[in-house]
Design a protein around this motif. Structure first.
Motif, PDB file in Angstrom:
ATOM      1  N   HIS A  40      89.735  97.261 -37.552  1.00 43.31           N
ATOM      2  CA  HIS A  40      88.354  97.519 -37.197  1.00 43.31           C
ATOM      3  C   HIS A  40      88.219  98.986 -36.832  1.00 43.31           C
ATOM      4  CE1 HIS A  40      87.299  93.284 -37.175  1.00 43.31           C
ATOM      5  NE2 HIS A  40      88.439  93.063 -36.530  1.00 43.31           N
ATOM      6  N   ALA A  41      87.207  99.629 -37.359  1.00 45.38           N
ATOM      7  CA  ALA A  41      87.019 101.048 -37.065  1.00 45.38           C
ATOM      8  C   ALA A  41      85.537 101.365 -36.954  1.00 45.38           C
ATOM      9  CB  ALA A  41      87.660 101.908 -38.149  1.00 45.38           C
ATOM     10  N   LEU A  42      85.261 102.374 -36.168  1.00 44.62           N
ATOM     11  CA  LEU A  42      83.911 102.878 -35.982  1.00 44.62           C
ATOM     12  C   LEU A  42      83.923 104.340 -36.395  1.00 44.62           C
ATOM     13  CD1 LEU A  42      81.131 102.144 -34.787  1.00 44.62           C
ATOM     14  CD2 LEU A  42      81.990 102.853 -32.568  1.00 44.62           C
ATOM     15  N   HIS A  43      82.865 104.786 -37.039  1.00 44.56           N
ATOM     16  CA  HIS A  43      82.786 106.171 -37.498  1.00 44.56           C
ATOM     17  C   HIS A  43      81.642 106.873 -36.761  1.00 44.56           C
ATOM     18  CE1 HIS A  43      85.547 105.592 -40.891  1.00 44.56           C
ATOM     19  NE2 HIS A  43      85.091 104.363 -40.838  1.00 44.56           N
ATOM     20  N   TRP A  44      81.980 107.943 -36.040  1.00 44.47           N
ATOM     21  CA  TRP A  44      80.990 108.734 -35.326  1.00 44.47           C
ATOM     22  C   TRP A  44      80.953 110.135 -35.911  1.00 44.47           C
ATOM     23  CZ3 TRP A  44      82.796 107.555 -29.630  1.00 44.47           C
ATOM     24  CH2 TRP A  44      82.415 106.264 -29.291  1.00 44.47           C
ATOM     25  N   THR A  45      79.765 110.713 -35.905  1.00 46.44           N
ATOM     26  CA  THR A  45      79.573 112.087 -36.329  1.00 46.44           C
ATOM     27  C   THR A  45      79.018 112.866 -35.144  1.00 46.44           C
ATOM     28  OG1 THR A  45      79.099 111.360 -38.578  1.00 46.44           O
ATOM     29  CG2 THR A  45      78.411 113.586 -37.996  1.00 46.44           C
TER      30      THR A  45
ATOM     31  N   SER B 176      78.869 112.274 -25.328  1.00 45.42           N
ATOM     32  CA  SER B 176      77.469 112.657 -25.533  1.00 45.42           C
ATOM     33  C   SER B 176      76.970 113.600 -24.438  1.00 45.42           C
ATOM     34  CB  SER B 176      76.571 111.428 -25.631  1.00 45.42           C
ATOM     35  OG  SER B 176      76.526 110.735 -24.407  1.00 45.42           O
ATOM     36  N   ASP B 177      77.673 113.653 -23.301  1.00 42.40           N
ATOM     37  CA  ASP B 177      77.326 114.629 -22.272  1.00 42.40           C
ATOM     38  C   ASP B 177      77.757 116.043 -22.682  1.00 42.40           C
ATOM     39  OD1 ASP B 177      76.236 112.671 -20.668  1.00 42.40           O
ATOM     40  OD2 ASP B 177      77.992 112.498 -19.360  1.00 42.40           O
ATOM     41  N   TYR B 178      78.691 116.143 -23.634  1.00 42.43           N
ATOM     42  CA  TYR B 178      79.221 117.441 -24.057  1.00 42.43           C
ATOM     43  C   TYR B 178      78.817 117.799 -25.488  1.00 42.43           C
ATOM     44  CZ  TYR B 178      82.535 121.232 -24.816  1.00 42.43           C
ATOM     45  OH  TYR B 178      83.100 122.449 -25.108  1.00 42.43           O
TER      46      TYR B 178
ATOM     47  N   ASP C 294      76.013 110.941 -32.773  1.00 41.66           N
ATOM     48  CA  ASP C 294      75.147 109.869 -33.237  1.00 41.66           C
ATOM     49  C   ASP C 294      75.204 108.678 -32.282  1.00 41.66           C
ATOM     50  OD1 ASP C 294      77.718 109.112 -33.929  1.00 41.66           O
ATOM     51  OD2 ASP C 294      77.263 108.696 -36.015  1.00 41.66           O
ATOM     52  N   GLU C 295      74.204 107.848 -32.346  1.00 39.74           N
ATOM     53  CA  GLU C 295      74.132 106.673 -31.486  1.00 39.74           C
ATOM     54  C   GLU C 295      75.161 105.634 -31.922  1.00 39.74           C
ATOM     55  OE1 GLU C 295      72.287 106.132 -28.706  1.00 39.74           O
ATOM     56  OE2 GLU C 295      71.768 108.247 -28.920  1.00 39.74           O
ATOM     57  N   PRO C 296      75.794 104.963 -30.959  1.00 38.82           N
ATOM     58  CA  PRO C 296      76.781 103.943 -31.332  1.00 38.82           C
ATOM     59  C   PRO C 296      76.097 102.723 -31.931  1.00 38.82           C
ATOM     60  CG  PRO C 296      76.421 103.899 -28.979  1.00 38.82           C
ATOM     61  CD  PRO C 296      75.629 105.061 -29.526  1.00 38.82           C
ATOM     62  N   VAL C 297      76.788 102.089 -32.855  1.00 38.16           N
ATOM     63  CA  VAL C 297      76.320 100.816 -33.392  1.00 38.16           C
ATOM     64  C   VAL C 297      76.985  99.725 -32.573  1.00 38.16           C
ATOM     65  CG1 VAL C 297      75.925 101.712 -35.705  1.00 38.16           C
ATOM     66  CG2 VAL C 297      78.163 100.792 -35.120  1.00 38.16           C
ATOM     67  N   GLU C 298      76.681  98.476 -32.883  1.00 37.52           N
ATOM     68  CA  GLU C 298      77.305  97.379 -32.144  1.00 37.52           C
ATOM     69  C   GLU C 298      78.819  97.516 -32.202  1.00 37.52           C
ATOM     70  OE1 GLU C 298      77.389  92.551 -32.239  1.00 37.52           O
ATOM     71  OE2 GLU C 298      75.635  93.590 -32.988  1.00 37.52           O
ATOM     72  N   ILE C 299      79.463  97.462 -31.055  1.00 39.55           N
ATOM     73  CA  ILE C 299      80.878  97.785 -30.949  1.00 39.55           C
ATOM     74  C   ILE C 299      81.776  96.629 -31.375  1.00 39.55           C
ATOM     75  CG2 ILE C 299      82.699  98.399 -29.314  1.00 39.55           C
ATOM     76  CD1 ILE C 299      80.465  99.999 -27.820  1.00 39.55           C
ATOM     77  N   GLY C 300      81.512  95.429 -30.918  1.00 44.37           N
ATOM     78  CA  GLY C 300      82.356  94.288 -31.277  1.00 44.37           C
ATOM     79  C   GLY C 300      83.773  94.451 -30.762  1.00 44.37           C
ATOM     80  N   ASN C 301      84.757  94.169 -31.599  1.00 45.23           N
ATOM     81  CA  ASN C 301      86.165  94.213 -31.202  1.00 45.23           C
ATOM     82  C   ASN C 301      86.882  95.367 -31.906  1.00 45.23           C
ATOM     83  OD1 ASN C 301      88.497  93.433 -29.917  1.00 45.23           O
ATOM     84  ND2 ASN C 301      89.029  91.909 -31.458  1.00 45.23           N
TER      85      ASN C 301
END
Length: 103
Positions: free
Chosen positions: A5-10, A64-66, A70-77
């Motif tokens: 499972h992976a999340l991609h942030w920009t 995001s303070d620094y 982008d806004e996070p999507v549903e995190i899940g596991n």
């Protein structure tokens, strides 16, 4: 076979590359750890972060303070985050000085 499972942030920063990387590393280490990174130039870096799912929301808030992120999507596991960080002060011409060795 377990699914990865992976999340991609920009994210984007106007801070200078060296100081921004130091601060981002410090933030990440409070929540997880950097498993790998790839520098593409002085304009962008991709950071692979291993993290416990319960800490993802805190990491996003701290980053995001620094950074502009982008806004996070549903995190899940999720257990891995790929953060693509762009440096606004970059020139596209990364140069790493190599000291001369006598001999």
């Amino acid at each position: 076979m377990q699914t990865m499972h992976a999340l991609h942030w920009t994210a984007y920063t106007g801070h200078l590359r060296f100081s921004a990387l130091q601060e981002v590393e410090k933030i990440i280490n409070q929540y997880g750890f950097i498993a790998n990174f790839k520098e593409f130039s002085d304009l962008t870096i991709n950071i692979e972060i291993e993290i416990e799912p319960s800490k993802i929301e805190g990491l996003h808030k701290a980053l995001s303070d620094y950074l502009t992120i982008d806004e996070p999507v549903e995190i899940g596991n999720l257990s891995t985050i790929y953060l693509n960080l762009t440096f606004g002060a970059g020139t596209g011409d990364l140069k790493i000085p190599v000291p001369e060795v006598p001999g």
